[in-house]
Design a protein around this motif. Structure first.
Motif, PDB file in Angstrom:
ATOM      1  N   LEU A 179       0.891  -1.037   0.566  1.00 29.06           N
ATOM      2  CA  LEU A 179      -0.122  -0.246  -0.600  1.00 29.06           C
ATOM      3  C   LEU A 179       0.693   1.502  -0.426  1.00 29.06           C
ATOM      4  O   LEU A 179       0.718   2.170  -1.046  1.00 29.06           O
ATOM      5  N   PRO A 180       2.397   1.619   1.383  1.00 31.07           N
ATOM      6  CA  PRO A 180       2.823   2.120   0.618  1.00 31.07           C
ATOM      7  C   PRO A 180       3.589   2.524  -0.895  1.00 31.07           C
ATOM      8  O   PRO A 180       3.697   3.333  -1.100  1.00 31.07           O
ATOM      9  N   LEU A 181       3.628   1.638  -0.956  1.00 33.11           N
ATOM     10  CA  LEU A 181       4.745   1.873  -2.223  1.00 33.11           C
ATOM     11  C   LEU A 181       3.317   2.341  -3.752  1.00 33.11           C
ATOM     12  O   LEU A 181       3.871   3.011  -3.871  1.00 33.11           O
ATOM     13  N   VAL A 182       2.865   1.682  -3.759  1.00 33.65           N
ATOM     14  CA  VAL A 182       0.942   1.710  -4.674  1.00 33.65           C
ATOM     15  C   VAL A 182       1.043   3.709  -4.930  1.00 33.65           C
ATOM     16  O   VAL A 182       0.718   4.603  -5.160  1.00 33.65           O
ATOM     17  N   ALA A 183       0.884   4.375  -2.938  1.00 33.14           N
ATOM     18  CA  ALA A 183       0.360   5.325  -3.079  1.00 33.14           C
ATOM     19  C   ALA A 183       2.155   6.277  -3.197  1.00 33.14           C
ATOM     20  O   ALA A 183       1.501   7.313  -4.158  1.00 33.14           O
ATOM     21  N   GLN A 184       3.123   5.895  -3.365  1.00 32.81           N
ATOM     22  CA  GLN A 184       4.395   6.792  -4.373  1.00 32.81           C
ATOM     23  C   GLN A 184       4.236   6.698  -5.630  1.00 32.81           C
ATOM     24  O   GLN A 184       4.369   7.526  -6.108  1.00 32.81           O
ATOM     25  N   LEU A 185       4.062   5.053  -6.081  1.00 33.40           N
ATOM     26  CA  LEU A 185       3.977   5.080  -7.580  1.00 33.40           C
ATOM     27  C   LEU A 185       3.236   5.871  -7.993  1.00 33.40           C
ATOM     28  O   LEU A 185       3.128   6.109  -9.510  1.00 33.40           O
ATOM     29  N   ALA A 186       1.478   5.781  -7.344  1.00 26.31           N
ATOM     30  CA  ALA A 186       0.364   6.722  -7.663  1.00 26.31           C
ATOM     31  C   ALA A 186       0.919   7.923  -8.071  1.00 26.31           C
ATOM     32  O   ALA A 186      -0.065   8.775  -8.814  1.00 26.31           O
ATOM     33  N   GLU A 187       1.676   9.034  -7.036  1.00 28.70           N
ATOM     34  CA  GLU A 187       2.283   9.789  -7.174  1.00 28.70           C
ATOM     35  C   GLU A 187       3.265   9.799  -7.886  1.00 28.70           C
ATOM     36  O   GLU A 187       2.773  11.252  -8.983  1.00 28.70           O
ATOM     37  N   GLN A 188       4.081   9.233  -8.459  1.00 28.68           N
ATOM     38  CA  GLN A 188       5.177   9.203 -10.233  1.00 28.68           C
ATOM     39  C   GLN A 188       3.828   9.431 -11.564  1.00 28.68           C
ATOM     40  O   GLN A 188       4.245  10.378 -12.431  1.00 28.68           O
ATOM     41  N   CYS A 189       2.650   8.899 -11.324  1.00 22.86           N
ATOM     42  CA  CYS A 189       1.850   9.068 -12.820  1.00 22.86           C
ATOM     43  C   CYS A 189       0.881   9.221 -12.943  1.00 22.86           C
ATOM     44  O   CYS A 189       0.611  10.013 -13.675  1.00 22.86           O
ATOM     45  N   GLY A 190       1.138  10.995 -11.917  1.00 19.72           N
ATOM     46  CA  GLY A 190      -0.659  11.715 -11.802  1.00 19.72           C
ATOM     47  C   GLY A 190      -1.636  10.996 -11.790  1.00 19.72           C
ATOM     48  O   GLY A 190      -1.868  10.031 -11.445  1.00 19.72           O
ATOM     49  N   ASP A 191      -2.296  11.795 -13.190  1.00 20.33           N
ATOM     50  CA  ASP A 191      -3.305  11.043 -13.006  1.00 20.33           C
ATOM     51  C   ASP A 191      -3.639   9.297 -13.290  1.00 20.33           C
ATOM     52  O   ASP A 191      -5.192   8.940 -12.654  1.00 20.33           O
TER      53      ASP A 191
END
Length: 440
Positions: A65-77
């Motif tokens: 979950l913390p990994l996905v949160a940061q990766l999602a931030e990298q991806c924008g929308d």
């Protein structure tokens, strides 16, 4: 192997799984193609805030979950489509399987090297007469090549098992909350996504979600432990043959290796000792995996977490054991003269069975056994060679004749099929343990 199971590799692999999932879902039409491409372009495990990830993973209890949160931030929308319909265990299990695939590839390569070295050693000593020992007592003559071929035969079978495990147990995981894939809809698209993900990662597409069916990983670790036990049998034999009383072999000499801090003469069989220790630890890893396989309902409350520790340690232990075995076998010093001398250590008693079987056709096996038993006891008590003691017995001389008795005292004449079986092992073209695959 440490690199395969490092934190860095884990994060890189988990990120790879998330990207592959998005790509698979785009191909099936679950998420927009543009979003999947943006995810593939933007996700960068090297750009993660490691301290934040550590802190949040410690709080959540899982790293995904913390990994996905940061990766999602990298991806924008496009990050809104990351981890679509998946659950934490889907990503963690698939990541573990990719690590196991790489780990098994390393194990297989090392096993192939050890088998090759043993094959050469057995071929060199097909005819090197040695004493066979049962219950640590002299039994009958064998050849050293036969002993090595027995070691090799077990490892050849393990190589086939490793290939089977790689084909059968390296499975993708994608099931969603309780394994039903309801999050990806009721239609066939959900199973198509799983199949696409498996193909992209080079893993097998299972028939059903295996969140709580841990037989695959249990089999993998169990096989690692079994291979380790076989190598430890080799290490045990070598260590015993290195003992001062036997002095039949010695591990490769390197200045200072196996040295004692207080006894300058010592040359301890350190590789064999490490191999034996690793096997005992591997046994505990297999036992722990059997405990971890007992899981409740559709998601385990604790047993799964044991795997996070056990699996990397099992791979590291066997990797170390194989490296030590390759070292020990590659430069093993074999004293063929001492082997032959040890055959005669008991004054020919090692050939008592040969005499018994020669007498058995006329006397019957049990009577022949009793007669030879008495002669052996007399020879051992008096220190007389067995042949000389046999020649004192007029009944035995009358039955076998002096010349045959003397021939029965030749250890090279009582090797049975040892050399034939050794040739069968070393000339057999076995399956390589290392099999190429995209996951590896």
């Amino acid at each position: 192997m440490r690199t395969v199971f490092s934190d860095e590799t884990y994060l890189e692999t988990a990120t790879r799984v998330e990207v592959a999932l998005a790509q698979a879902q785009a191909r099936v039409g679950i998420i927009p193609r543009g979003a999947a491409d943006a995810i593939a372009a933007a996700c960068d495990p090297h750009g993660l805030d490691r301290e934040r990830l550590r802190r949040e993973a410690d709080n959540v209890g899982y790293p995904i979950l913390p990994l996905v949160a940061q990766l999602a931030e990298q991806c924008g929308d496009a990050g809104g489509y990351l981890h679509w319909g998946a659950t934490t265990q889907d990503i963690m299990d698939t990541t573990t399987m990719l690590q196991c695939a790489r780990g098994l590839s390393l194990i297989s390569t090392a096993l192939d090297e050890l088998r090759d070295r043993l094959r050469r050693l057995a071929a060199t000593h097909v005819d090197t007469v040695a004493v066979g020992r049962t219950h640590l007592q002299h039994a009958v003559p064998i050849t050293f090549g036969y002993r090595v071929a027995v070691w090799l035969s077990a490892l050849d079978r393990h190589a086939r098992r490793l290939a089977d495990v790689q084909r059968r147990d390296l499975m993708v995981q994608l099931g969603g909350a309780a394994g039903t894939l309801a999050s990806l809809g009721p239609g066939p698209e959900a199973l198509r996504v799983r199949a696409e993900l498996a193909a992209q990662l080079g893993l097998r597409d299972p028939e059903i979600t295996w969140h709580v069916a841990r037989d695959g990983l249990t089999e993998i670790v169990g096989l690692l432990a079994a291979v380790g036990a076989t190598i430890a049998k080799i290490g045990t034999d070598i260590a015993l043959m290195c003992s001062s009383e036997f002095a039949e072999v010695a591990e490769p000499y390197t200045t200072g290796r196996g040295a004692s801090s207080t006894m300058p003469q010592k040359r301890n069989p350190i590789s064999s000792e490490l191999i034996i220790a690793a096997a005992r630890l591997l046994r505990d890893k297999s036992s722990a995996m059997l405990d971890a396989a007992v899981q409740d309902f559709e998601r385990a409350t604790g047993p799964w977490h044991m795997e996070w520790v056990v699996i990397p340690e099992a791979f590291l232990l066997l990797s170390s054991s194989l490296a030590q075995a390759v070292h020990a076998v590659s430069g093993l010093e074999v004293d063929t003269a001492r082997m032959r001398s040890n055959v005669h250590l008991t004054g020919g008693l090692v050939l008592a069975e040969a005499v018994m079987m020669a007498l058995a056709p006329r006397l019957g096996r049990q009577r022949a056994h009793s007669l030879v038993y008495e002669v052996c006891a007399q020879a051992a008590e008096s220190g007389t060679p067995l042949v000389d003691e046999l020649l004192k017995n007029p009944d035995i001389v009358a039955d076998l004749g002096e010349q045959r008795i003397r021939r029965l005292g030749d250890p090279t004449a009582y090797l049975g099929s040892a050399q034939t079986m050794t040739h069968a092992v070393i000339t057999h073209v076995p399956e390589a343990a290392s099999t190429p695959g995209s996951a590896r």
